[in-house]
Each structure stands twice: as C-alpha cells, then as structure tokens.
Scaffold this motif. Sequence first.
Motif, PDB file in Angstrom:
ATOM      1  N   CYS A  52       0.881  -1.271  -0.041  1.00  0.00           N
ATOM      2  CA  CYS A  52       0.152  -0.030  -0.100  1.00  0.00           C
ATOM      3  C   CYS A  52       0.784   1.293   0.092  1.00  0.00           C
ATOM      4  CB  CYS A  52      -0.916   0.020   1.156  1.00  0.00           C
ATOM      5  SG  CYS A  52      -2.156  -1.422   1.414  1.00  0.00           S
ATOM      6  N   GLY A  53       0.543   2.594  -0.767  1.00  0.00           N
ATOM      7  CA  GLY A  53       1.066   3.607  -0.444  1.00  0.00           C
ATOM      8  C   GLY A  53       2.420   3.340  -1.319  1.00  0.00           C
ATOM      9  N   ALA A  58       6.813   0.705  -4.692  1.00  0.00           N
ATOM     10  CA  ALA A  58       8.196  -0.069  -4.579  1.00  0.00           C
ATOM     11  C   ALA A  58       7.682  -1.497  -5.077  1.00  0.00           C
ATOM     12  CB  ALA A  58       8.560  -0.270  -3.271  1.00  0.00           C
ATOM     13  N   ALA A  59       6.560  -2.080  -4.743  1.00  0.00           N
ATOM     14  CA  ALA A  59       6.148  -3.412  -5.354  1.00  0.00           C
ATOM     15  C   ALA A  59       5.939  -3.627  -6.693  1.00  0.00           C
ATOM     16  CB  ALA A  59       4.657  -3.871  -4.773  1.00  0.00           C
ATOM     17  N   LYS A  60       5.386  -2.621  -7.443  1.00  0.00           N
ATOM     18  CA  LYS A  60       5.245  -2.336  -8.804  1.00  0.00           C
ATOM     19  C   LYS A  60       6.616  -2.217  -9.569  1.00  0.00           C
ATOM     20  CE  LYS A  60       0.683  -0.001  -8.696  1.00  0.00           C
ATOM     21  NZ  LYS A  60       0.297   1.302  -8.941  1.00  0.00           N
ATOM     22  N   LYS A  61       7.661  -1.630  -8.947  1.00  0.00           N
ATOM     23  CA  LYS A  61       8.950  -1.503  -9.396  1.00  0.00           C
ATOM     24  C   LYS A  61       9.476  -3.169  -9.561  1.00  0.00           C
ATOM     25  CE  LYS A  61      13.574  -1.134 -10.123  1.00  0.00           C
ATOM     26  NZ  LYS A  61      14.713  -2.344  -9.881  1.00  0.00           N
ATOM     27  N   PRO A  72       7.734 -14.417 -14.088  1.00  0.00           N
ATOM     28  CA  PRO A  72       6.517 -14.006 -14.439  1.00  0.00           C
ATOM     29  C   PRO A  72       5.926 -13.455 -12.903  1.00  0.00           C
ATOM     30  CG  PRO A  72       6.726 -15.943 -15.591  1.00  0.00           C
ATOM     31  CD  PRO A  72       7.772 -15.959 -14.668  1.00  0.00           C
ATOM     32  N   ALA A  73       5.548 -12.032 -12.919  1.00  0.00           N
ATOM     33  CA  ALA A  73       4.978 -11.381 -11.740  1.00  0.00           C
ATOM     34  C   ALA A  73       4.020 -10.430 -12.149  1.00  0.00           C
ATOM     35  CB  ALA A  73       6.264 -10.661 -11.263  1.00  0.00           C
ATOM     36  N   VAL A  74       3.225 -10.185 -10.951  1.00  0.00           N
ATOM     37  CA  VAL A  74       1.871  -9.471 -11.062  1.00  0.00           C
ATOM     38  C   VAL A  74       1.858  -8.470  -9.944  1.00  0.00           C
ATOM     39  CG1 VAL A  74       0.774 -10.687 -12.734  1.00  0.00           C
ATOM     40  CG2 VAL A  74       0.274 -11.112 -10.507  1.00  0.00           C
ATOM     41  N   PHE A  75       1.316  -7.141 -10.162  1.00  0.00           N
ATOM     42  CA  PHE A  75       1.128  -6.423  -8.707  1.00  0.00           C
ATOM     43  C   PHE A  75      -0.429  -6.809  -8.480  1.00  0.00           C
ATOM     44  CE2 PHE A  75      -0.705  -2.537  -6.861  1.00  0.00           C
ATOM     45  CZ  PHE A  75       0.166  -2.613  -6.014  1.00  0.00           C
ATOM     46  N   LEU A  76      -0.893  -6.988  -7.250  1.00  0.00           N
ATOM     47  CA  LEU A  76      -2.084  -7.291  -6.906  1.00  0.00           C
ATOM     48  C   LEU A  76      -2.629  -5.987  -5.818  1.00  0.00           C
ATOM     49  CD1 LEU A  76      -4.448  -9.100  -6.509  1.00  0.00           C
ATOM     50  CD2 LEU A  76      -3.418 -10.172  -4.425  1.00  0.00           C
ATOM     51  N   THR A  77      -3.412  -5.340  -6.394  1.00  0.00           N
ATOM     52  CA  THR A  77      -3.983  -4.177  -5.781  1.00  0.00           C
ATOM     53  C   THR A  77      -4.755  -4.522  -4.417  1.00  0.00           C
ATOM     54  OG1 THR A  77      -4.201  -2.965  -7.832  1.00  0.00           O
ATOM     55  CG2 THR A  77      -5.289  -2.104  -5.799  1.00  0.00           C
ATOM     56  N   PRO A  78      -4.235  -4.373  -3.282  1.00  0.00           N
ATOM     57  CA  PRO A  78      -4.774  -4.595  -1.981  1.00  0.00           C
ATOM     58  C   PRO A  78      -6.258  -4.506  -2.079  1.00  0.00           C
ATOM     59  CG  PRO A  78      -2.883  -3.627  -1.387  1.00  0.00           C
ATOM     60  CD  PRO A  78      -3.199  -3.402  -2.808  1.00  0.00           C
TER      61      PRO A  78
END
Length: 200
Positions: A52-53, A58-61, A72-78
């Motif tokens: 979050c925030g 940082a997670a998206k980077k 293979p990676a994905v960002f999970l919006t909380p």
Amino acid sequence: MDKQAILENIHSTWREEAEAILRLPEVTNENALIETVEKIANCTGKIVVSGCGTSGVAAKKLVHSFNCIERPAVFLTPSDAVHGTLGVLQQDDILILISKGGNTGELLNLVPACKTKGSTLIGVTENPESVIAKEADIFFPVSVAKEPDPFNMLATASTMTVIASFDAIIVCLMTYMNYTKEQFSVIHPGGAVGNKLLNK
C-alpha cells in the motif's frame, strides 16, 4: 533557504539514503536472502507482489524487474484483492507482501487466502513482531535508522532499501538461472536497450 542551503539539504538526503543501503548487510537476514533467491529461482508459478502507498510503488518496480528476467510477476492491488482478484494467487505462486510496519490492514486480509491456497508468503517489513513477519514462510527484514525528512515519516530511505534489496536478488537470480543476453533481447526489443541488444 539560500542556494548553498538547498544543495546541502539535497546532499544530506543522498548521504542518508546511501548509508541506509550500505547498512543492509547488518540489518538483513542472510538465510532469508538465500532462501528468497532459491525460492524465486525454482518457482513454477508466478510472483504476486502487493503493498500500500509507497510500498505499493516499490512493489510495482519489483514486478517490472522480475518480468525483465522472465520470472512472471503481477502486482495485486490490495483493495481489489478482497473483492475477487485474489483469484490470481495459486498454489505454486509466491506472494510478497511489503509493509514497513508489517501490520497494514489491507495486506493482512490477503494472508488467510495465501495460507488456504498453500502459496509461499514472503513478508518484507522492519517489524519482526508484526503479523506479516510472523505469518510469513520467509521473513525478509529491511529497516533503516531513520528517514531523511524532518519528520522521520516520509517513506524515502526505507523505500530505497526495499528496492535495493530486491535489485540485488534479481541480479543474483540472473546468474543463478544462467539468464542470457539472448533471452533478455527477446523480451526487450524496444528503446535504447533493445537497439543495443539487437545491434540496430
């Protein structure tokens, strides 16, 4: 502030962030580092990263860098995760939760599904007593002495250390997995990097 004061302030921030990164060998856990590299290298699913925030930024980077080396990676919006998108997480996946305090409510909501599905949970936090740290299969400690801002609250040095930690892991993975320039060129044909790789 005069011009000299502006420069001194900027240089001070750079020094504090650089010092925070240089302190990483002292504050991290070597076993967690090794285990994280091995777990990601041998992952047969995908890497799901959430925060979050500023931790989310940082997670998206991290997600982008993992994809750049074909992990293979994905960002999970909380906020979306608890309304159905947790379905992206499967048994063979790794879930990385990034939270400075380790008790971010939106992220704690993801833990039960991770446990039920049997996914691997890597918790990245500075608080070993936090829920995320205690629930994680791998607790990855990242901490700083202080943030450079006047209130010691703006996520700056702490964000840099998280990114630097995973930059090091990702670079290590390239060697661990014998990742080649030829593989990299296939997935990165655009821009200056693509031109260099393809000798355009």
